[in-house]
Write a protein that holds these residues in place. Structure first.
Motif, PDB file in Angstrom:
ATOM      1  N   PRO A 157       0.818  -1.204   0.000  1.00  0.00           N
ATOM      2  CA  PRO A 157       0.000   0.000   0.000  1.00  0.00           C
ATOM      3  C   PRO A 157       0.854   1.258   0.000  1.00  0.00           C
ATOM      4  O   PRO A 157       1.984   1.251   0.487  1.00  0.00           O
TER       5      PRO A 157
ATOM      6  N   ASN B 213      -3.947  10.481   3.450  1.00  0.00           N
ATOM      7  CA  ASN B 213      -5.054   9.828   2.755  1.00  0.00           C
ATOM      8  C   ASN B 213      -5.444  10.550   1.469  1.00  0.00           C
ATOM      9  O   ASN B 213      -5.535  11.773   1.456  1.00  0.00           O
ATOM     10  N   SER B 214      -5.718   9.768   0.412  1.00  0.00           N
ATOM     11  CA  SER B 214      -6.288  10.394  -0.785  1.00  0.00           C
ATOM     12  C   SER B 214      -7.737  10.756  -0.456  1.00  0.00           C
ATOM     13  O   SER B 214      -8.363  10.142   0.426  1.00  0.00           O
TER      14      SER B 214
ATOM     15  N   ASN C 257     -10.229  10.176  -2.295  1.00  0.00           N
ATOM     16  CA  ASN C 257     -11.020   8.989  -2.626  1.00  0.00           C
ATOM     17  C   ASN C 257     -11.137   8.050  -1.441  1.00  0.00           C
ATOM     18  O   ASN C 257     -12.185   7.467  -1.186  1.00  0.00           O
ATOM     19  N   ARG C 258     -10.021   7.898  -0.729  1.00  0.00           N
ATOM     20  CA  ARG C 258     -10.032   6.970   0.405  1.00  0.00           C
ATOM     21  C   ARG C 258     -10.971   7.463   1.505  1.00  0.00           C
ATOM     22  O   ARG C 258     -11.756   6.699   2.066  1.00  0.00           O
TER      23      ARG C 258
ATOM     24  N   LEU D 153     -14.432   6.839   0.399  1.00  0.00           N
ATOM     25  CA  LEU D 153     -14.757   5.407   0.522  1.00  0.00           C
ATOM     26  C   LEU D 153     -15.094   5.075   1.983  1.00  0.00           C
ATOM     27  O   LEU D 153     -16.054   4.358   2.262  1.00  0.00           O
TER      28      LEU D 153
ATOM     29  N   ASN E 172     -12.146   4.422  -6.720  1.00  0.00           N
ATOM     30  CA  ASN E 172     -10.771   4.245  -7.201  1.00  0.00           C
ATOM     31  C   ASN E 172      -9.884   3.564  -6.152  1.00  0.00           C
ATOM     32  O   ASN E 172      -8.779   4.022  -5.847  1.00  0.00           O
ATOM     33  N   TYR E 173     -10.402   2.445  -5.631  1.00  0.00           N
ATOM     34  CA  TYR E 173      -9.734   1.711  -4.548  1.00  0.00           C
ATOM     35  C   TYR E 173      -8.283   1.353  -4.865  1.00  0.00           C
ATOM     36  O   TYR E 173      -7.968   0.865  -5.943  1.00  0.00           O
ATOM     37  N   LYS E 174      -7.422   1.620  -3.889  1.00  0.00           N
ATOM     38  CA  LYS E 174      -6.010   1.216  -3.973  1.00  0.00           C
ATOM     39  C   LYS E 174      -5.708   0.329  -2.759  1.00  0.00           C
ATOM     40  O   LYS E 174      -6.315   0.532  -1.700  1.00  0.00           O
TER      41      LYS E 174
ATOM     42  N   ASP F  39      -6.523   0.957   1.186  1.00  0.00           N
ATOM     43  CA  ASP F  39      -7.547   1.983   1.400  1.00  0.00           C
ATOM     44  C   ASP F  39      -8.568   1.609   2.482  1.00  0.00           C
ATOM     45  O   ASP F  39      -9.203   2.493   3.059  1.00  0.00           O
ATOM     46  N   THR F  40      -8.749   0.306   2.720  1.00  0.00           N
ATOM     47  CA  THR F  40      -9.749  -0.086   3.726  1.00  0.00           C
ATOM     48  C   THR F  40      -9.105  -0.411   5.077  1.00  0.00           C
ATOM     49  O   THR F  40      -9.786  -0.832   6.011  1.00  0.00           O
ATOM     50  N   GLU F  41      -7.798  -0.209   5.167  1.00  0.00           N
ATOM     51  CA  GLU F  41      -7.056  -0.455   6.415  1.00  0.00           C
ATOM     52  C   GLU F  41      -7.715   0.297   7.582  1.00  0.00           C
ATOM     53  O   GLU F  41      -8.015   1.487   7.457  1.00  0.00           O
TER      54      GLU F  41
END
Ligand code: 5GP
Ligand code: MN
Length: 339
Positions: A64, A217-218, A220-221, A224, A254-256, A259-261
């Motif tokens: 990540p 953090n982006s 997008n994150r 999300l 736009n998941y990287k 991102d869900t950490e």
């Protein structure tokens, strides 16, 4: 656990003999690597290099973004992107380390097969339950805060505290910090904090490491996370809550990787919730990340229903079902397990 129990004297003597001459060494860690996987791998990478060994370090898939700053990360060989190189290095390696995992299948099907077939000497450093027996030596303690802490023990047993350089220290700090939820879990003992204090004393900047990991953090994150938190599903009778993220949703934001950490811990923090799950739809499987508070073992839950494992209060797994069927199966499994 005393140091003698962790690395018995005969093992330590054998290890000292083994590493007395320069060796070709490959370090490996688990799929979807986290701060402890990368932290323990790179800490050991820096140490073994400083001792004159020829060291390579590999990961099954890309790391990540929030771990890319780590010292030595540019040396990582990503298996999914460079299988040929990985195979060449594996074939040439005399010693293979397994870090932060204890079954080869945690590296994914293809890499797992190659590792099982390799006749290099295997050493495992890990803190998960129910280890396999593929290794000649192991440094294993389920009570340890992190594999990074065990790497610290390994280095100190072999070469003393002076061998812990600032680079090594930053990697170990990262592993301990990420696996203890920033020094707050039960696994973070006074011993863990003494090690951490030693790391600060040699110049490791804990404040900066925390920023690199958690404060970059982006947008997008963050969006999300907003979506995910708004869509928590509660199963009050089972004191369970979960978030399920489909491929479409992940794509929309736009998941990287990474991102869900931390999301699953937010689910666990909901009042009245003792079991939390984050369900994500991947290319051809459904991944689960599980947490519990108190005595309920998500390790056992995952072993029984989700082809996975981990620790009593933090585990993961995967199932091969279509997304909505998977959610139904997960709900039913939890209902059965808590009956
Ligand atoms: P996470 O939810 O943070 O991905 O993982 C929680 C814990 O469970 C970590 O210690 C991780 O290594 C372990 N874990 C995650 N997925 C799996 C899995 O599929 N199998 C096993 N055995 N352990 C897992
Ligand atoms: Mn770990």
């Amino acid at each position: 656990m005393s140091n003698q129990d962790l690395i018995p004297t005969e093992t330590l003597d054998s290890l000292k003999t083994l590493f007395a001459s320069s060796k070709k060494i490959l370090l490996t860690t688990h799929k979807s690597p986290d701060g402890d996987a990368i932290g323990s791998s790179l800490a050991l990478f820096h140490y073994l290099k400083s001792q004159g060994h020829n060291v390579s370090v590999s990961v099954p898939d890309p790391l990540p973004g929030f771990l890319k700053w780590m010292p030595g990360s540019e040396n990582l060989i990503v298996f999914s992107k460079n299988k040929k190189k990985f195979k060449e290095i594996l074939n040439d390696s005399e010693i293979v380390f397994s870090l932060d995992y204890n079954h080869f299948n945690r590296t994914g099907e293809e890499m797992s097969k190659l590792l099982s077939e390799s006749d290099a000497l295997k050493i495992m450093i890990d803190h998960h339950q129910s280890p396999d027996d593929f290794m000649k030596y192991r440094v294993w303690d389920v009570m340890a805060s992190s594999t990074a802490q065990l790497v610290w023990e390994f280095i100190v047993a072999l070469s003393g505290k002076t061998a812990i350089s600032k680079n090594i220290g930053e990697c170990i700090y990262t592993g301990i910090m990420t696996d203890t939820g920033s020094f707050r879990f039960k696994s973070c003992t006074s011993h863990t904090l003494r090690i951490t204090a030693d790391l600060l004393d040699i110049g490791v900047r804990g404040d900066l490491i925390h920023q690199y990991i958690y404060d970059q953090n982006s947008l997008n994150r963050i969006h999300l996370m907003g979506y995910a938190l708004e869509n928590i599903v509660l199963m009050p009778e089972q004191r369970t809550a979960y978030i399920a993220l489909s491929k479409e949703v992940l794509k929309k934001f736009n998941y990287k990787p990474g991102d869900t950490e931390g999301l699953v811990n937010k689910v666990l923090s909901v009042e009245g919730v003792d079991i939390a799950a984050l369900i994500t739809e991947k290319e051809n499987q459904i991944r689960l990340s599980l947490r519990s508070a108190g005595d309920f073992s998500v390790n056992k839950l995952s072993r029984k229903y989700f082809n996975g494992g981990g620790h009593e209060n933090a585990a993961g797994g995967m199932i091969k079902l279509e997304f909505t069927k998977a959610i139904k199966y997960i709900e039913d499994s939890i209902k059965e397990a808590v009956k």
